[in-house]
Design a protein around this motif. Structure first.
Motif, short mmCIF file in Angstrom:
data_model
loop_
_atom_site.label_atom_id
_atom_site.label_comp_id
_atom_site.label_asym_id
_atom_site.label_seq_id
_atom_site.Cartn_x
_atom_site.Cartn_y
_atom_site.Cartn_z
N ILE A 62 0.87 -1.17 0.00
CA ILE A 62 0.00 0.00 0.00
C ILE A 62 0.91 1.22 0.00
N GLY A 63 0.60 2.17 -0.85
CA GLY A 63 1.40 3.38 -0.92
C GLY A 63 0.54 4.57 -1.30
N ALA A 64 1.03 5.74 -0.99
CA ALA A 64 0.30 6.96 -1.33
C ALA A 64 1.29 8.05 -1.69
N GLU A 65 0.80 8.99 -2.44
CA GLU A 65 1.61 10.16 -2.78
C GLU A 65 1.27 11.27 -1.80
N ASP A 66 2.28 12.03 -1.41
CA ASP A 66 2.09 13.15 -0.51
C ASP A 66 3.11 14.21 -0.88
N GLU A 67 2.63 15.31 -1.42
CA GLU A 67 3.50 16.43 -1.80
C GLU A 67 4.67 15.98 -2.67
N GLY A 68 4.39 15.10 -3.64
CA GLY A 68 5.40 14.64 -4.58
C GLY A 68 6.28 13.51 -4.06
N ARG A 69 6.04 13.10 -2.83
CA ARG A 69 6.80 11.99 -2.24
C ARG A 69 5.91 10.75 -2.20
N GLN A 70 6.52 9.59 -2.10
CA GLN A 70 5.79 8.35 -1.92
C GLN A 70 5.83 7.98 -0.44
N ILE A 71 4.70 7.54 0.10
CA ILE A 71 4.60 7.20 1.51
C ILE A 71 4.24 5.72 1.63
N THR A 107 15.10 8.31 -2.67
CA THR A 107 15.85 8.02 -1.47
C THR A 107 14.83 7.85 -0.34
N ALA A 108 14.88 6.68 0.30
CA ALA A 108 13.91 6.36 1.35
C ALA A 108 14.48 6.71 2.72
N ARG A 109 13.58 7.15 3.59
CA ARG A 109 13.96 7.45 4.96
C ARG A 109 12.73 7.27 5.85
N THR A 110 12.99 7.03 7.11
CA THR A 110 11.90 6.91 8.08
C THR A 110 11.42 8.31 8.45
N ALA A 111 10.11 8.47 8.49
CA ALA A 111 9.55 9.77 8.88
C ALA A 111 10.01 10.13 10.29
N THR A 112 10.28 11.40 10.48
CA THR A 112 10.68 11.88 11.81
C THR A 112 9.46 11.88 12.73
N ASP A 138 4.72 -4.40 19.93
CA ASP A 138 5.37 -3.41 20.79
C ASP A 138 6.27 -2.47 20.00
N ARG A 139 6.63 -2.88 18.77
CA ARG A 139 7.50 -2.00 17.98
C ARG A 139 6.67 -0.86 17.39
N GLU A 140 7.29 0.28 17.24
CA GLU A 140 6.61 1.39 16.57
C GLU A 140 6.69 1.14 15.07
N ILE A 141 5.53 1.06 14.45
CA ILE A 141 5.50 0.79 13.01
C ILE A 141 5.97 2.05 12.28
N PRO A 142 7.04 1.92 11.48
CA PRO A 142 7.58 3.08 10.79
C PRO A 142 6.74 3.51 9.58
N VAL A 143 6.72 4.80 9.36
CA VAL A 143 6.22 5.37 8.11
C VAL A 143 7.46 5.76 7.32
N VAL A 144 7.46 5.38 6.05
CA VAL A 144 8.63 5.62 5.19
C VAL A 144 8.27 6.68 4.16
N ILE A 145 9.18 7.62 3.97
CA ILE A 145 9.04 8.65 2.95
C ILE A 145 10.09 8.37 1.89
N VAL A 146 9.63 8.33 0.63
CA VAL A 146 10.57 8.19 -0.49
C VAL A 146 10.58 9.53 -1.21
N ASP A 147 11.70 10.24 -1.07
CA ASP A 147 11.88 11.52 -1.75
C ASP A 147 12.44 11.25 -3.13
N PRO A 148 11.80 11.77 -4.19
CA PRO A 148 12.33 11.53 -5.54
C PRO A 148 13.72 12.11 -5.73
N ILE A 149 14.52 11.38 -6.48
CA ILE A 149 15.84 11.91 -6.87
C ILE A 149 15.62 12.70 -8.15
N VAL A 150 15.97 13.96 -8.11
CA VAL A 150 15.75 14.81 -9.29
C VAL A 150 17.04 15.15 -9.98
#
Length: 150
Positions: A62-71, A107-112, A138-150
């Motif tokens: 499952i994925g979504a776009e948010d402000e040009g990023r993939q979530i 470039t993927a990163r975990t949301a702050t 018990d683990r915090e489920i991460p949200v991942v942001i994929v910022d496009p490489i331009v």
């Protein structure tokens, strides 16, 4: 950009689970118009490079776009461990996301901690089961942001 076993972002190994392989095949055949997921949640294909094997692997999420990023959400159905794809992108953050017919290198990163609440709410609105998954682990489920490489 080819690596182990001749894999590359353009020639990855698909997820081992038979039902996910079928999702990927249908997704590729229809540019993401199918398959449909529970509640109409939008799907994307994610390709990551293995943290130990170096092989490029593809899965359907499952994925979504948010402000040009993939979530994305690294839920693994509320399992106590992170999904392999999440561990892979932590080691090798350059990924490829296919959203319908668009191929996005990013470039993927975990949301702050500041970014996560709004993105989590967006993803739960698309797929309410995520809220249940968080209660199973018990683990915090991460949200991942994929910022496009331009």
């Amino acid at each position: 950009m080819s690596d182990a076993a001749g894999t590359s972002p353009e020639n990855p190994i698909d997820n081992d689970a038979e039902w996910v392989k079928k999702q990927i095949e249908e997704y590729l055949a229809t540019d993401g118009e199918k398959p449909t997921f529970k509640g109409g949640a939008p799907l994307v294909l994610l390709t990551t490079q293995g943290r130990t094997s170096g092989e490029w692997r593809r899965t359907c999420l499952i994925g979504a776009e948010d402000e040009g990023r993939q979530i994305l959400v690294a839920s693994l159905g509320g399992a106590p461990k992170h999904p392999a794809w999440y561990l892979n992108l932590q080691a090798n953050p350059e990924v490829v996301v296919q959203n319908k017919g668009a191929i996005i290198r990013g470039t993927a990163r975990t949301a702050t901690a500041e970014e996560k609440p709004a993105l989590w709410a967006k993803m739960v609105s698309l797929y309410p089961d995520y809220a249940d998954y968080q209660t199973k682990t018990d683990r915090e489920i991460p949200v991942v942001i994929v910022d496009p490489i331009v």
